[in-house]
Design an enzyme around this catalytic site. Sequence first.
Site, PDB file in Angstrom:
ATOM      1  CG  ASN A 190       4.089  23.487 -12.748  1.00  0.00           C
ATOM      2  OD1 ASN A 190       4.021  22.275 -12.564  1.00  0.00           O
ATOM      3  ND2 ASN A 190       3.303  24.333 -12.116  1.00  0.00           N
TER       4      ASN A 190
ATOM      5  CG  HIS B 109       3.093  19.690  -8.561  1.00  0.00           C
ATOM      6  ND1 HIS B 109       2.454  18.898  -9.491  1.00  0.00           N
ATOM      7  CD2 HIS B 109       3.563  20.775  -9.253  1.00  0.00           C
ATOM      8  CE1 HIS B 109       2.523  19.472 -10.684  1.00  0.00           C
ATOM      9  NE2 HIS B 109       3.202  20.599 -10.570  1.00  0.00           N
TER      10      HIS B 109
ATOM     11  CB  CYS C 231       3.011  16.244 -11.535  1.00  0.00           C
ATOM     12  SG  CYS C 231       2.695  15.438  -9.942  1.00  0.00           S
TER      13      CYS C 231
ATOM     14  CD  GLN D 269      -0.095  17.776 -13.694  1.00  0.00           C
ATOM     15  OE1 GLN D 269       1.049  18.171 -13.495  1.00  0.00           O
ATOM     16  NE2 GLN D 269      -0.788  17.099 -12.800  1.00  0.00           N
TER      17      GLN D 269
END
Length: 208
Positions: free
Chosen positions: A176, A156, A13, A7
């Site tokens: 992630n 997040h 995110c 990102q």
Amino acid sequence: MHPVRDQGACGSCWAHGASEVLSDRFCIHSEGKVDVVLSPQQLVDCDYVDHGCMGGFLTTPFIYYSLVGGNTEDCYGEYVSGKTGASSRFCFLTKFACKAYRAQLTSIRWLMNPEAIKEDIYKNGHVNTGFMVYEDFRNYQSGVYKYKSGQLLGGHAVKIVGWGKENGTEYWIVQNSWSEKWGEKGFFKIAFGECGIDSGATSVLPSL
């Protein structure tokens, strides 16, 4: 499962998590016949209920996908906000030349505990979730993460892809959006209940 993204300098995110979950679920529910990579850049640019590179929510991207539809990255364009930290364009809803892949509005669900998350992953595929990030998480390299030290940095959004158990500790396997260079090739393991990881995941079904 689609590739780990980066990102970059953009707080997107939420867009990565939502686009990856729906992309994966199109592939899963179509038994591989619809294998698409939806554009996180489209959500950053066009989902005005969320806040672009300044953050967003877990369910609102799925509402956008239900009402407007998502474009593939090949058609909409590559993710560029990671370099600029800002949206790439002003757009009215979507890029009309691209095919719209939609979610089912009535299928959006909150999953409020580990058992509900497990059941939904088993039946439908990966889920979107959020958790609180502390300073020590940035330095994660391997193993099952549990908060030990450091200040709270903020929330997040990530994608839970599975679960397991290590030395008696149950953990989530999570993808992630900080590139493959971070953690375990872009993934991490986190203990059940840690930092709110499993207190409010979200689920949606693709419209096939």
